[in-house]
Design an enzyme around this catalytic site. Structure first.
Site, PDB file in Angstrom:
ATOM      1  N   SER A   1       0.854  -1.184   0.000  1.00  0.00           N
ATOM      2  CA  SER A   1       0.000   0.000   0.000  1.00  0.00           C
ATOM      3  C   SER A   1       0.892   1.237   0.000  1.00  0.00           C
ATOM      4  CB  SER A   1      -0.878   0.006   1.242  1.00  0.00           C
ATOM      5  OG  SER A   1      -0.072   0.315   2.373  1.00  0.00           O
ATOM      6  N   LYS A   2       0.227   2.387  -0.097  1.00  0.00           N
ATOM      7  CA  LYS A   2       0.991   3.639  -0.140  1.00  0.00           C
ATOM      8  C   LYS A   2       1.839   3.818   1.116  1.00  0.00           C
ATOM      9  CE  LYS A   2      -1.969   6.189  -3.207  1.00  0.00           C
ATOM     10  NZ  LYS A   2      -2.996   7.183  -3.349  1.00  0.00           N
TER      11      LYS A   2
END
Ligand code: GLU
Length: 514
Positions: free
Chosen positions: A256-257
């Site tokens: 994920s980011k």
């Protein structure tokens, strides 16, 4: 058939920056093209007009260049198969759409979004095996079509998915896979305004640009099946496909980011070295050889094969990336390292020093090369050299307060240094000392000729001095280091004395003793 010249493409949508996954996809296409002696091109998939921006495109191009991936055809480069932006190729999609309509592989669909949604709901309620478009417009008569047109409805163009056909496909990474077309929708290819959707535009362009190999994320695997059918419908041979596994975080979950910077340029701006980032990304799903982690682009190209990409998800580990960056950083000479870190040093180092004291600055950098991993990490560590008096951190304060007699030692040591042959302090000219000495001392070869005391000589003097004083050498160095640099971390004490030079050392020792 004679193998055509290999042609591979990276086809980013300019709806955001170049992120880790995109950089890896680009890299494997680039490396395969270079390894096969083929062409690597960039195609800009900008049909999502609401989200595509020129700023994103520029960031993607800059990111690719920063990582050292050059393209033979594409934006800012041109080429015989252009234009390379999809919004400039609308006439080609129109022509292919007409062909598919004529051959019966496509049909016009007048359903409104509400009708499509209602159709899905019915399928869901009936617990149908397949949920998607219900095919209402598949077999409209000319009369029915005319009626819709009269109501002013503008049709989408849909692909007529062959019913229940089993496709056995070969993927260079996944091997043999079987898919039944009954799991696939009559997908939309072209909107009424003539703007194509991804699968359709991709195939028209892969045909038009004579693409031979497609490497992309595994999220496109089912798209790949639809695309194979489109190639067939358009009477073309499809390229070889390699769908590469996801990048995972350290815990094995989808990245994920939070796990990695989304924009590759953020790594650039933080001072990561592009060669190291390239090397690290290459390893996310591919191995150079069993034992070897570090390699150059050229070395990668010499051995790269798409078939060697791993089937399971690769884990992204920021710590390993940092480690690798440190390894690359240590390969630089101190002078090159200084040159590369210059953009991050502007607030820490007086600008003039780069021209007046390059050897001194290189010696400072050399003292920290073992201690940092990325270029921006020098600046916060070297500030103590450029201040009038350093601010003492907690450990330094403790070291200074440990022994009652310490302040006396500092004063005596200051007197000793006043009479020794130390180099002058910045901003005075220290050239004669700095060009002769290449720090850190532990690694430095014996210095043949230095007009001033070298760190080794300063150490000898100091050891003799502590004996005279009757103080253990180990007890002596901690308060001195605290007084000079304000911290107990950093280079060896005699590198510190050498770098600071005479006046600065005396001033700091006396100030700490007061
Ligand atoms: N524009 C697509 C993407 O960014 C390209 C996929 C492909 O390579 O076919 O995911």
């Amino acid at each position: 058939m004679i193998n055509p010249t290999p042609r591979l493409r990276f086809a980013p949508s300019p709806t955001g920056p170049l992120h880790l996954g995109g950089a890896r996809t680009a890299m494997y296409n680039w490396a395969a093209a270079r390894a096969l002696g083929g062409t690597f091109l960039l195609r800009i998939e900008d049909t999502d007009r609401a989200r595509s921006t020129d700023a994103s495109l520029q960031i993607i191009l800059t990111g690719l260049r920063w990582l050292g991936m050059d393209w033979d055809e594409g934006p800012e480069q041109g080429g015989a198969f252009g234009p390379y932006s999809q919004m400039q190729r609308l006439h080609l999609y129109r022509a292919a759409a007409d062909e598919l309509l004529q051959k019966g592989h496509a049909y016009l669909c007048y359903c409104t979004p509400e009708e499509i949604e209602a159709g899905r709901k019915v399928m869901e309620a009936a617990k149908a095996g397949f949920i998607g478009y219900n095919g209402r417009c598949r077999n409209l008569t000319a009369h029915e079509r005319a009626a819709f047109e009269q109501r002013g409805l503008k049709p989408n163009l849909r692909f007529r998915m062959p019913a229940a056909r089993v496709l056995k496909v070969h993927d260079l990474v996944r091997g043999e896979v079987e898919v039944n077309t009954k799991e696939l929708d009559d997908f939309v290819m072209l909107r009424p305004d003539g703007v194509p959707l991804y699968n359709f535009a991709c195939v028209v362009d892969d045909i038009g640009m004579k693409i031979t190999h497609v490497v992309r994320g595994e999220e496109h695997f089912l798209n790949g099946i639809k695309q194979r059918l489109l190639f067939e419908a358009l009477g073309s041979e499809c390229p070889l496909y390699a769908h590469i596994p996801l990048i995972l975080n350290k815990d094995g979950k989808k990245l994920s980011k939070r796990d990695a910077d989304t924009n590759m340029l953020e790594y650039r701006d933080k001072g990561y070295l592009p060669d190291a980032v390239f090397n690290y990304i290459a390893l996310l799903g591919w191995g150079f050889s069993g034992e070897r982690d570090l390699f150059t682009r050229q070395e990668m190209v010499e051995v790269f094969k798409l078939e060697h990409i791993g089937k399971s998800g690769a884990k992204f580990d920021e710590e390993k990336l940092r480690w690798m960056c440190g390894e690359y950083l240590r390969r630089f000479s101190a002078a090159d390292c200084l040159q590369n870190s210059k953009p991050w040093l502007t607030n820490a180092v007086p600008q003039a020093a780069f021209t007046t004291h390059p050897a001194w600055l290189a010696n400072i950098i050399a003292c920290y090369q073992e201690r940092v991993a990325i270029l921006s990490e020098f600046a916060p560590k070297i500030g103590w050299l450029f201040v009038d008096l350093p601010v003492l951190d907690e450990a330094a304060q403790q070291n200074l307060g440990k022994d009652q007699a310490a302040k006396q030692w500092l004063l005596r040591y200051a007197d000793l240094l006043a009479n020794s042959n130390l180099p002058p302090s910045f901003p005075a000219d220290r050239t004669a000392a700095d060009v002769a000495v290449s720090l850190p001392t532990k690694k430095a070869a014996a210095v043949a000729s230095c007009a001033f005391a070298t760190p080794q000589q300063i150490e000898q003097e100091c050891r003799a001095f502590t004996e005279q004083l009757g103080v253990k050498f180990g007890d002596f160095v901690h308060p001195v280091r605290a007084a000079l640099s304000g911290t107990d971390k950093g280079p060896g004490l005699f590198d510190i004395v050498f770098l600071l030079g005479k006046d600065a050392c005396i001033k700091r020792l006396r100030a700490a003793a007061s």
